[in-house]
Design an enzyme around this catalytic site. Structure first.
Site, PDB file in Angstrom:
ATOM      1  N   PRO A 270       0.827  -1.208   0.000  1.00 34.01           N
ATOM      2  CA  PRO A 270       0.000   0.000   0.000  1.00 34.01           C
ATOM      3  C   PRO A 270       0.866   1.265   0.000  1.00 34.01           C
ATOM      4  O   PRO A 270       1.921   1.299   0.646  1.00 34.01           O
ATOM      5  CB  PRO A 270      -0.787  -0.099   1.306  1.00 34.01           C
TER       6      PRO A 270
ATOM      7  N   ASP B 155      15.204   1.032   4.731  1.00 30.94           N
ATOM      8  CA  ASP B 155      14.104   0.667   3.824  1.00 30.94           C
ATOM      9  C   ASP B 155      14.639   0.022   2.539  1.00 30.94           C
ATOM     10  O   ASP B 155      14.133  -1.009   2.082  1.00 30.94           O
ATOM     11  CB  ASP B 155      13.261   1.894   3.464  1.00 30.94           C
TER      12      ASP B 155
HETATM   13  C1  MEV Z   1      10.964   4.922   7.534  1.00 33.02           C
HETATM   14  O1  MEV Z   1      10.505   3.652   7.107  1.00 33.02           O
HETATM   15  C2  MEV Z   1      11.934   4.769   8.690  1.00 33.02           C
HETATM   16  C3  MEV Z   1      12.526   6.082   9.224  1.00 33.02           C
HETATM   17  O2  MEV Z   1      13.342   5.710  10.326  1.00 33.02           O
HETATM   18  C4  MEV Z   1      13.315   6.812   8.190  1.00 33.02           C
HETATM   19  C5  MEV Z   1      14.612   6.112   7.822  1.00 33.02           C
HETATM   20  O3  MEV Z   1      15.095   5.240   8.530  1.00 33.02           O
HETATM   21  O4  MEV Z   1      15.173   6.492   6.771  1.00 33.02           O
HETATM   22  C6  MEV Z   1      11.437   6.997   9.766  1.00 33.02           C
END
Ligand code: MEV
Length: 390
Positions: free
Chosen positions: A177, A228
């Site tokens: 999503p 990510d």
């Molecule tokens: C995003 O999925 C995770 C965060 O910690 C950003 C990052 O690690 O780049 C909010």
């Protein structure tokens, strides 16, 4: 919508409106939200964007599966799968935001992926991008300054791989999503890189795929930690810390972990949330550093709880982590409601996942996933059950 459908003859649909037309036809044929994406994919794939065909597909899909929303929509047909390349979605169990400041984070893959397919086009036709589920059908602008949103990442990938002069059709099947904190943007980049690798036989190593996806993440949200893109590339449980030396430790999960993912329906904009946390960190550095240290400690205790198969403790750690994320001001009304519903219905722990501000909530539910999922759905949210590892 129905009068629009009447007005449209199924012949003579102008190029550039195929996906929009497919959506309208799918709706007219009675495709419900649960099967809508699947029907659109199959309709476009069939080349017959007609109501009779859509009805046939609706019946076929309903006959094949009574599975809930998120699992049912995901599966492209077998034959198609062979030509598809994938980038994986993820949940962050502990450590979001703190990971941007050099602390550990623990992420798990979810059985959702973004898939991509490349076909050759005639020379001079440029790059066509089709995302049936999002109703997107467009050409990649030749001038970089005219590129919007994910077109920027696409341009970067094509240029980095020396493919910016090739004519091609890129088709994307997003089963993660959008903007729900489940790693969609990194998964999209990885899916495209892998599809190009496959089609042009580039023989890219996973590390190169990951590196390039990291560059795309920088374009998407400024200062990514790298978790990510690493998850989207490798799709394995991961203990991660950025920096040099950083850490990329893939974990074996002996026991399966069952989660319910509740979707707030409110977009989680990583760039915005990371910027907001940075502003607060600049104003209250030592306070925020203490919170990040606490989150770091929870992450490492979480790894131990998983290794010891101590799920009750793991749930407690998730609950405390949610409290700290709230302290960082990345929670929201919807997140808190979903967390409360999960806990009231017997989840061992619940917290937001990803950047927050909306997005998704994960609830650890070894026993009662069905109850938690139904309660979330009764409250008007989409929810799905995922099992990781084991
Ligand atoms: C995003 O999925 C995770 C965060 O910690 C950003 C990052 O690690 O780049 C909010």
């Amino acid at each position: 919508n129905f009068s629009a459908i009447k007005a449209l003859s199924t012949e003579g649909i102008q190029q550039g409106h195929m996906t929009l037309h497919a959506r309208t036809v799918a709706m007219a044929a009675g495709a419900t939200p649960e099967i809508f994406d699947t029907v659109i994919d199959r309709l476009i794939e069939s080349g017959e964007i007609k109501i009779w065909k859509a009805r046939e597909i609706v019946e076929e899909v309903l006959g094949q599966s009574k599975a809930p929303v998120a699992t049912a929509s995901a599966e492209p047909e077998k034959a198609k799968r062979e030509t598809l390349a994938a980038g994986y979605g993820k949940i962050i169990l502990f450590g979001e935001h703190a990971v941007v400041y050099g602390r550990h984070a623990l992420a798990l893959p979810v059985p959702l992926a973004i898939e991509a397919k490349i076909e050759d086009a005639n020379q001079g036709e440029g790059v066509e991008i089709i995302v049936p589920r999002w109703g997107i059908e467009q050409r990649l602008p030749k001038q970089p300054e005219k590129r919007q949103a994910f077109q920027k990442q696409f341009g970067l990938i094509l240029e980095s791989l020396g493919l910016d002069h090739e004519a091609m059709k890129i088709e994307i099947f997003p089963n993660v999503p959008r903007a729900m904190g489940l790693g969609g943007s990194a998964a999209l980049a990885v899916a495209l890189i892998r599809a190009l690798d496959k089609h042009y036989d580039l023989k890219l190593a996973d590390e190169r795929v990951n590196e390039l996806a990291f560059e795309c993440e920088k374009v998407a949200h400024g200062t990514p930690s790298g978790i990510d893109n690493t998850m989207a590339t490798f799709g394995k449980p991961l203990l991660f810390r950025k920096g040099s030396p950083g850490l990329q430790e893939f974990l074996e999960l002996e026991q399966p972990l069952t989660f319910v993912i509740g979707m707030t329906g409110v977009e989680s904009l990583t760039h915005k949330m990371v910027t907001r946390v940075r502003q607060q960190w600049e104003r209250n550095t030592s306070l925020y550093e203490r919170i990040f240290n606490e989150i770091d400690a929870l992450t490492l205790q979480g790894v131990k709880a998983i290794r010891d198969n101590d799920l009750e403790h793991l749930g407690d750690l998730m609950n405390v982590c949610q409290g700290l994320l709230n302290a960082l001001q990345v929670s929201s009304w919807e997140v808190e409601e979903l967390v409360q519903i999960a806990r009231d219905n017997g989840a061992l722990g619940a917290k937001l996942t990803g950047a927050g501000g909306g997005g998704a909530v994960i609830a650890l539910c070894p026993e009662n996933a069905e109850e938690v999922k139904s309660a979330m759905m009764r409250a008007g949210y989409q929810a799905m059950e995922v099992v990781v590892g084991g």
